[in-house]
Design an enzyme around this catalytic site. Structure first.
Site, PDB file in Angstrom:
ATOM      1  N   GLU A   4       8.980  10.212  -8.436  1.00 29.52           N
ATOM      2  CA  GLU A   4       9.715  10.507  -7.191  1.00 29.52           C
ATOM      3  C   GLU A   4      10.657   9.381  -6.810  1.00 29.52           C
ATOM      4  OE1 GLU A   4       6.796  11.385  -4.229  1.00 29.52           O
ATOM      5  OE2 GLU A   4       6.177  13.249  -5.211  1.00 29.52           O
ATOM      6  N   VAL A   5      10.240   8.160  -7.031  1.00 30.26           N
ATOM      7  CA  VAL A   5      11.056   7.012  -6.607  1.00 30.26           C
ATOM      8  C   VAL A   5      11.584   6.309  -7.864  1.00 30.26           C
ATOM      9  CG1 VAL A   5      11.115   4.849  -5.318  1.00 30.26           C
ATOM     10  CG2 VAL A   5       9.655   6.734  -4.530  1.00 30.26           C
ATOM     11  N   ARG A  63       0.838  -1.207   0.000  1.00 25.65           N
ATOM     12  CA  ARG A  63       0.000   0.000   0.000  1.00 25.65           C
ATOM     13  C   ARG A  63       0.869   1.252   0.000  1.00 25.65           C
ATOM     14  NH1 ARG A  63      -4.876  -1.987   0.373  1.00 25.65           N
ATOM     15  NH2 ARG A  63      -5.085  -3.986   1.473  1.00 25.65           N
ATOM     16  N   ASP A  64       0.422   2.241  -0.783  1.00 24.06           N
ATOM     17  CA  ASP A  64       1.131   3.519  -0.823  1.00 24.06           C
ATOM     18  C   ASP A  64       1.053   4.179   0.560  1.00 24.06           C
ATOM     19  OD1 ASP A  64       1.947   5.619  -3.369  1.00 24.06           O
ATOM     20  OD2 ASP A  64       1.595   6.500  -1.380  1.00 24.06           O
ATOM     21  N   ILE A  65       2.160   4.783   0.969  1.00 23.36           N
ATOM     22  CA  ILE A  65       2.228   5.385   2.301  1.00 23.36           C
ATOM     23  C   ILE A  65       1.373   6.651   2.384  1.00 23.36           C
ATOM     24  CG2 ILE A  65       4.229   6.920   1.948  1.00 23.36           C
ATOM     25  CD1 ILE A  65       5.353   5.754   4.586  1.00 23.36           C
ATOM     26  N   HIS A  94       7.409   1.385 -10.545  1.00 20.33           N
ATOM     27  CA  HIS A  94       6.217   1.049  -9.770  1.00 20.33           C
ATOM     28  C   HIS A  94       4.992   1.423 -10.585  1.00 20.33           C
ATOM     29  CE1 HIS A  94       7.708   5.024  -8.662  1.00 20.33           C
ATOM     30  NE2 HIS A  94       6.460   5.415  -8.455  1.00 20.33           N
ATOM     31  N   HIS A 122       1.120   2.328  -9.972  1.00 21.36           N
ATOM     32  CA  HIS A 122       0.092   2.666  -8.986  1.00 21.36           C
ATOM     33  C   HIS A 122      -1.208   2.010  -9.433  1.00 21.36           C
ATOM     34  CE1 HIS A 122       2.232   6.358  -7.302  1.00 21.36           C
ATOM     35  NE2 HIS A 122       2.849   6.240  -8.464  1.00 21.36           N
ATOM     36  N   ASN A 165       4.648   6.586 -13.481  1.00 21.52           N
ATOM     37  CA  ASN A 165       5.357   7.817 -13.811  1.00 21.52           C
ATOM     38  C   ASN A 165       6.811   7.494 -14.151  1.00 21.52           C
ATOM     39  OD1 ASN A 165       3.164   9.608 -13.243  1.00 21.52           O
ATOM     40  ND2 ASN A 165       3.491   9.178 -11.066  1.00 21.52           N
TER      41      ASN A 165
END
Ligand code: AMP
Length: 128
Positions: free
Chosen positions: A105-106, A34-36, A110, A112, A97
């Site tokens: 960002e990371v 799960r996304d933080i 990934h 989403h 992304n």
């Protein structure tokens, strides 16, 4: 190898067990958690265990086994979350992304998976 992979990125640290995650699914080549900072009632990130920076890096260089595992993992998470449209839910959106224009960002691939509320149109018009 077109991309230099930063081994200190936060998802690499999750994969090494250095920081925790709220795990949803783990397979041989993939991990979902799960996304933080969730932006919808369902907001899960699916990552490959291999050192891939973004989607094109993965799609061009991952093995067939990694690609099959990753694709199935995404399907299994949609199934687990009961968000498949027409099957057991109202639908979802996949976002990945890559790079500056997409504000990645990371720097570890990934996808989403977002669902559980109306998500609006895919993109907002640029201002001006
Ligand atoms: P992106 O802008 O596509 O690179 O998205 C990175 C996502 O990672 C953001 O939605 C963050 O909330 C999420 N994130 C960052 N650190 C963590 C973490 N430790 N556990 C789970 N999600 C995270």
């Amino acid at each position: 190898m077109p991309y230099a992979y930063d081994t200190q990125n936060v998802f690499a640290r999750i994969l090494r067990g250095e920081i925790p995650c709220d795990k949803v699914l783990e397979t041989e080549h993939s991990l979902a958690f799960r996304d933080i900072a969730p932006q919808a009632p369902h907001h899960v990130l699916v990552i490959p265990k291999g050192a891939y920076v973004n989607y094109d890096h993965f799609a061009l260089e991952a093995t067939d086994a990694e690609i099959a595992d990753y694709t199935r993992a995404i399907g299994r998470v949609c199934e687990m979350l009961d968000i498949r449209p027409g099957a057991d839910g109202d639908g979802y959106r996949l976002i990945s992304n890559a790079g500056e224009v997409a504000v990645q960002e990371v720097p570890h691939l990934h996808i989403h998976i977002l669902g559980g509320r109306p998500l609006g149109r895919m993109l907002q018009k640029a201002a001006g």
